[in-house]
Every structure is written in structure tokens, then in C-alpha cells.
Design a protein around this motif. Structure first.
Motif, PDB file in Angstrom:
ATOM      1  N   VAL A 129      32.961 -77.385  46.857  1.00  0.00           N
ATOM      2  CA  VAL A 129      31.569 -76.939  46.901  1.00  0.00           C
ATOM      3  C   VAL A 129      31.605 -75.437  46.645  1.00  0.00           C
ATOM      4  O   VAL A 129      32.046 -74.663  47.504  1.00  0.00           O
ATOM      5  CB  VAL A 129      30.915 -77.244  48.258  1.00  0.00           C
ATOM      6  CG1 VAL A 129      29.494 -76.680  48.299  1.00  0.00           C
ATOM      7  CG2 VAL A 129      30.901 -78.749  48.520  1.00  0.00           C
ATOM      8  N   PRO A 130      31.191 -75.006  45.460  1.00  0.00           N
ATOM      9  CA  PRO A 130      31.319 -73.592  45.105  1.00  0.00           C
ATOM     10  C   PRO A 130      30.559 -72.678  46.069  1.00  0.00           C
ATOM     11  O   PRO A 130      29.541 -73.062  46.638  1.00  0.00           O
ATOM     12  CB  PRO A 130      30.711 -73.528  43.693  1.00  0.00           C
ATOM     13  CG  PRO A 130      30.863 -74.916  43.152  1.00  0.00           C
ATOM     14  CD  PRO A 130      30.668 -75.809  44.341  1.00  0.00           C
ATOM     15  N   LEU A 131      31.058 -71.470  46.219  1.00  0.00           N
ATOM     16  CA  LEU A 131      30.431 -70.522  47.137  1.00  0.00           C
ATOM     17  C   LEU A 131      28.994 -70.217  46.721  1.00  0.00           C
ATOM     18  O   LEU A 131      28.089 -70.137  47.558  1.00  0.00           O
ATOM     19  CB  LEU A 131      31.245 -69.227  47.200  1.00  0.00           C
ATOM     20  CG  LEU A 131      32.723 -69.370  47.607  1.00  0.00           C
ATOM     21  CD1 LEU A 131      33.354 -67.990  47.761  1.00  0.00           C
ATOM     22  CD2 LEU A 131      32.875 -70.176  48.888  1.00  0.00           C
ATOM     23  N   SER A 132      28.770 -70.057  45.429  1.00  0.00           N
ATOM     24  CA  SER A 132      27.419 -69.790  44.939  1.00  0.00           C
ATOM     25  C   SER A 132      26.492 -70.972  45.200  1.00  0.00           C
ATOM     26  O   SER A 132      25.319 -70.790  45.556  1.00  0.00           O
ATOM     27  CB  SER A 132      27.452 -69.478  43.439  1.00  0.00           C
ATOM     28  OG  SER A 132      26.146 -69.355  42.919  1.00  0.00           O
ATOM     29  N   ASP A 133      27.000 -72.171  45.026  1.00  0.00           N
ATOM     30  CA  ASP A 133      26.207 -73.370  45.300  1.00  0.00           C
ATOM     31  C   ASP A 133      25.819 -73.415  46.776  1.00  0.00           C
ATOM     32  O   ASP A 133      24.660 -73.680  47.119  1.00  0.00           O
ATOM     33  CB  ASP A 133      27.008 -74.615  44.926  1.00  0.00           C
ATOM     34  CG  ASP A 133      26.239 -75.908  45.152  1.00  0.00           C
ATOM     35  OD1 ASP A 133      25.236 -76.125  44.450  1.00  0.00           O
ATOM     36  OD2 ASP A 133      26.636 -76.691  46.039  1.00  0.00           O
ATOM     37  N   ALA A 134      26.789 -73.135  47.641  1.00  0.00           N
ATOM     38  CA  ALA A 134      26.502 -73.122  49.077  1.00  0.00           C
ATOM     39  C   ALA A 134      25.494 -72.028  49.424  1.00  0.00           C
ATOM     40  O   ALA A 134      24.600 -72.236  50.253  1.00  0.00           O
ATOM     41  CB  ALA A 134      27.792 -72.926  49.871  1.00  0.00           C
ATOM     42  N   TRP A 135      25.625 -70.877  48.757  1.00  0.00           N
ATOM     43  CA  TRP A 135      24.709 -69.760  49.010  1.00  0.00           C
ATOM     44  C   TRP A 135      23.261 -70.169  48.743  1.00  0.00           C
ATOM     45  O   TRP A 135      22.351 -69.814  49.486  1.00  0.00           O
ATOM     46  CB  TRP A 135      25.095 -68.583  48.123  1.00  0.00           C
ATOM     47  CG  TRP A 135      24.247 -67.359  48.289  1.00  0.00           C
ATOM     48  CD1 TRP A 135      23.217 -66.949  47.482  1.00  0.00           C
ATOM     49  CD2 TRP A 135      24.361 -66.369  49.316  1.00  0.00           C
ATOM     50  NE1 TRP A 135      22.680 -65.776  47.934  1.00  0.00           N
ATOM     51  CE2 TRP A 135      23.366 -65.390  49.070  1.00  0.00           C
ATOM     52  CE3 TRP A 135      25.200 -66.207  50.421  1.00  0.00           C
ATOM     53  CZ2 TRP A 135      23.190 -64.272  49.885  1.00  0.00           C
ATOM     54  CZ3 TRP A 135      25.027 -65.097  51.234  1.00  0.00           C
ATOM     55  CH2 TRP A 135      24.036 -64.147  50.963  1.00  0.00           C
ATOM     56  N   GLN A 136      23.069 -70.942  47.685  1.00  0.00           N
ATOM     57  CA  GLN A 136      21.724 -71.363  47.301  1.00  0.00           C
ATOM     58  C   GLN A 136      21.231 -72.584  48.081  1.00  0.00           C
ATOM     59  O   GLN A 136      20.100 -73.020  47.897  1.00  0.00           O
ATOM     60  CB  GLN A 136      21.693 -71.665  45.800  1.00  0.00           C
ATOM     61  CG  GLN A 136      21.979 -70.452  44.926  1.00  0.00           C
ATOM     62  CD  GLN A 136      22.104 -70.808  43.473  1.00  0.00           C
ATOM     63  OE1 GLN A 136      21.111 -70.994  42.778  1.00  0.00           O
ATOM     64  NE2 GLN A 136      23.340 -70.934  43.007  1.00  0.00           N
ATOM     65  N   LYS A 137      22.098 -73.118  48.935  1.00  0.00           N
ATOM     66  CA  LYS A 137      21.748 -74.340  49.664  1.00  0.00           C
ATOM     67  C   LYS A 137      22.045 -74.212  51.159  1.00  0.00           C
ATOM     68  O   LYS A 137      22.503 -75.164  51.790  1.00  0.00           O
ATOM     69  CB  LYS A 137      22.481 -75.545  49.061  1.00  0.00           C
ATOM     70  CG  LYS A 137      22.095 -75.791  47.599  1.00  0.00           C
ATOM     71  CD  LYS A 137      22.943 -76.863  46.943  1.00  0.00           C
ATOM     72  CE  LYS A 137      22.559 -77.041  45.476  1.00  0.00           C
ATOM     73  NZ  LYS A 137      23.456 -77.992  44.773  1.00  0.00           N
ATOM     74  N   GLY A 138      21.801 -73.012  51.684  1.00  0.00           N
ATOM     75  CA  GLY A 138      21.896 -72.841  53.121  1.00  0.00           C
ATOM     76  C   GLY A 138      22.741 -71.701  53.619  1.00  0.00           C
ATOM     77  O   GLY A 138      22.499 -71.175  54.711  1.00  0.00           O
ATOM     78  N   ALA A 139      23.761 -71.287  52.850  1.00  0.00           N
ATOM     79  CA  ALA A 139      24.722 -70.314  53.364  1.00  0.00           C
ATOM     80  C   ALA A 139      24.148 -68.916  53.528  1.00  0.00           C
ATOM     81  O   ALA A 139      24.726 -68.092  54.246  1.00  0.00           O
ATOM     82  CB  ALA A 139      25.964 -70.259  52.461  1.00  0.00           C
ATOM     83  N   GLN A 140      23.017 -68.641  52.875  1.00  0.00           N
ATOM     84  CA  GLN A 140      22.406 -67.325  53.054  1.00  0.00           C
ATOM     85  C   GLN A 140      22.053 -67.078  54.522  1.00  0.00           C
ATOM     86  O   GLN A 140      22.015 -65.936  54.972  1.00  0.00           O
ATOM     87  CB  GLN A 140      21.132 -67.214  52.210  1.00  0.00           C
ATOM     88  CG  GLN A 140      21.373 -67.229  50.715  1.00  0.00           C
ATOM     89  CD  GLN A 140      20.103 -66.991  49.926  1.00  0.00           C
ATOM     90  OE1 GLN A 140      19.282 -66.162  50.315  1.00  0.00           O
ATOM     91  NE2 GLN A 140      19.948 -67.697  48.812  1.00  0.00           N
ATOM     92  N   GLN A 141      21.796 -68.174  55.249  1.00  0.00           N
ATOM     93  CA  GLN A 141      21.365 -68.059  56.634  1.00  0.00           C
ATOM     94  C   GLN A 141      22.529 -68.101  57.623  1.00  0.00           C
ATOM     95  O   GLN A 141      22.321 -67.992  58.830  1.00  0.00           O
ATOM     96  CB  GLN A 141      20.375 -69.184  56.966  1.00  0.00           C
ATOM     97  CG  GLN A 141      19.238 -69.334  55.969  1.00  0.00           C
ATOM     98  CD  GLN A 141      18.455 -68.049  55.767  1.00  0.00           C
ATOM     99  OE1 GLN A 141      18.195 -67.328  56.727  1.00  0.00           O
ATOM    100  NE2 GLN A 141      18.094 -67.757  54.514  1.00  0.00           N
ATOM    101  N   TRP A 142      23.745 -68.293  57.139  1.00  0.00           N
ATOM    102  CA  TRP A 142      24.893 -68.417  58.026  1.00  0.00           C
ATOM    103  C   TRP A 142      25.340 -67.058  58.545  1.00  0.00           C
ATOM    104  O   TRP A 142      25.068 -66.015  57.950  1.00  0.00           O
ATOM    105  CB  TRP A 142      26.077 -69.051  57.300  1.00  0.00           C
ATOM    106  CG  TRP A 142      25.868 -70.449  56.827  1.00  0.00           C
ATOM    107  CD1 TRP A 142      24.814 -71.280  57.082  1.00  0.00           C
ATOM    108  CD2 TRP A 142      26.748 -71.172  55.965  1.00  0.00           C
ATOM    109  NE1 TRP A 142      24.985 -72.472  56.457  1.00  0.00           N
ATOM    110  CE2 TRP A 142      26.158 -72.444  55.763  1.00  0.00           C
ATOM    111  CE3 TRP A 142      27.968 -70.887  55.368  1.00  0.00           C
ATOM    112  CZ2 TRP A 142      26.769 -73.411  54.971  1.00  0.00           C
ATOM    113  CZ3 TRP A 142      28.572 -71.849  54.580  1.00  0.00           C
ATOM    114  CH2 TRP A 142      27.978 -73.097  54.394  1.00  0.00           C
ATOM    115  N   SER A 143      26.135 -67.121  59.606  1.00  0.00           N
ATOM    116  CA  SER A 143      26.811 -65.918  60.094  1.00  0.00           C
ATOM    117  C   SER A 143      27.962 -65.568  59.159  1.00  0.00           C
ATOM    118  O   SER A 143      28.452 -66.412  58.384  1.00  0.00           O
ATOM    119  CB  SER A 143      27.369 -66.160  61.500  1.00  0.00           C
ATOM    120  OG  SER A 143      28.418 -67.119  61.458  1.00  0.00           O
TER     121      SER A 143
END
Length: 217
Positions: A129-143
Motif C-alpha cells: 500500500v503506497p505511502l502516497s495512497d495511504a496519505w490520500q486515504k486516511g494517513a494525513q490524520q495519523w500521528s
């Protein structure tokens, strides 16, 4: 988090394991694993992509950190796990991989890895799961800590053919799949495991693509 240099059993993948000590990974999960993948996929949120605004690799911590503090960075841990017949740089306590053989899961071909300025890129470590994909699907809100764990989690990492990894880039299942069709079931099941573990959502097109692959398993 489990030690990166050890084998990683993929939760719910019915015996499907990350490569450990060399050798080819299982081509297909069993029927129980497919059922488990379907259940996990059904539980994932379905949303559109968030804007890529603000994405930077550094948001996921320094590249290839030694998160398990075993003295080896993550890239070398995964090379050590996924290659066979490895040789190591003397004096590194079998940490820095110099050479080895990869049975590439994405293409099915055998690649002879040799560390060097002109050769190291032939084998790359893919984030399933690419980092950019995760960023656009929730990771922006992670710690910061969660993003660093995600980027270095062995469940989400695989040594693969370098050019194919470049071809995949930050694509999800709706736009890129391994050319080796016999590995697609395992690839999708593992992506679902990662997304379920970290609560990464899927787009409707991505979910449809995942369901089509599981239907053929």
C-alpha cells in the motif's frame, strides 16, 4: 512491532507468508484466506481520495529507519528476509546485504541482486500500500508514530523487481496489478490485510478491482 528480520505471517491469509529465508512466496491464499479477505474488505470504509496536498515522504519518518533497533535499517532487514543465498558486508553482523537471489513475486523471474551504485536499484522494497495512497486515504490524520510504523511494517514491505516497482508508483489496485497473474490473489489479500490493520480506506473503483481479483481466486 515484530522484529523486521523475522518471517511475517500475514494475518488472515491462511498460510500465506512473506518470503523468509528465500524461496518463492505462496502463489495463492487458500479458500479460508480468501473468505477472510472478503470480510475485511467489506469492513473497509469506501470514500473518494483526499487531496494529495501536503504529502511528503518525510511525513512517514526517515526512510528505512531501524525501528526495531536490531542494528539494521528496514531495507536491509527486508532484503535479508526476502532474498536467498545472501552475502553480507564483513563487520556488519550479517546486516548489510551485498548479494543475493530474489524470486520476484511480481514477475516470476529470478533476479541476482548485487549492491552497488548502478545495480542496487534492480531490487527495490515496495510498499504494497503506497505511502502516497495511504496519505490520500486516511494517513494525513495519523500521528507521526503511526505513519512511521506503517512505512516500516514488514507486512507492507516486499522486495521486488525495481522497474516494476517504478511502474507501479503510487497506484492502487484499480490502476496497477502485478503482471504475474498467479500472484494477484496473494497481492490483493495482503493489501487488504494492511488496509484493515491501519484503517486505510478504499475507493469504490479500488474495491471493485479487489473484488474481481478475489472472485478469480
Amino acid at each position: 512491532m515484530a522484529g523486521l528480520a523475522t518471517a511475517v505471517t500475514l494475518t488472515g491469509c491462511g498460510g500465506l507468508e512473506a518470503q523468509s529465508g528465500g524461496g518463492e512466496p505462496a502463489a495463492k491464499p487458500d479458500s479460508a484466506a480468501i473468505a477472510d479477505a472478503r470480510e475485511k474488505l467489506a469492513d473497509l470504509d469506501v470514500k473518494g481520495r483526499a487531496p494529495k496536498t501536503g504529502f511528503d515522504r518525510d511525513e512517514f519518518g526517515p526512510a528505512w529507519s531501524d525501528v526495531d533497533r536490531n542494528g539494521c535499517d528496514t531495507r536491509n532487514d527486508i532484503l535479508k528476509r526476502d532474498l536467498e543465498d545472501e552475502t553480507f558486508r564483513p563487520g556488519t553482523h550479517d546486516c548489510i546485504v551485498l548479494t543475493g537471489t530474489l524470486h520476484d513475486p511480481y514477475s516470476g523471474k529470478t533476479i541476482e541482486f548485487e549492491r552497488g551504485q548502478d545495480t542496487s536499484s534492480e531490487v527495490q522494497i515496495d510498499h504494497l500500500v503506497p505511502l502516497s495512497d495511504a496519505w490520500q486515504k486516511g494517513a494525513q490524520q495519523w500521528s507521526d508514530a503511526k505513519r512511521k510504523e506503517f512505512a516500516n511494517d514488514p507486512l507492507n514491505l516486499l522486495a521486488v523487481d525495481g522497474p516494476l516497482n517504478g511502474q507501479k508508483s503510487d497506484s492502487d489496485a484499480a490502476t496497477w496489478l502485478p503482471p504475474r497473474r498467479s500472484y494477484r490473489c496473494a497481492y490483493i489479500a495482503r493489501q487488504i490485510d494492511v488496509k484493515a490493520k491501519y484503517d486505510v480506506w478504499v475507493t469504490s473503483a479500488e474495491k471493485d478491482a479487489m473484488e474481481r481479483i478475489l472472485d478469480d481466486c
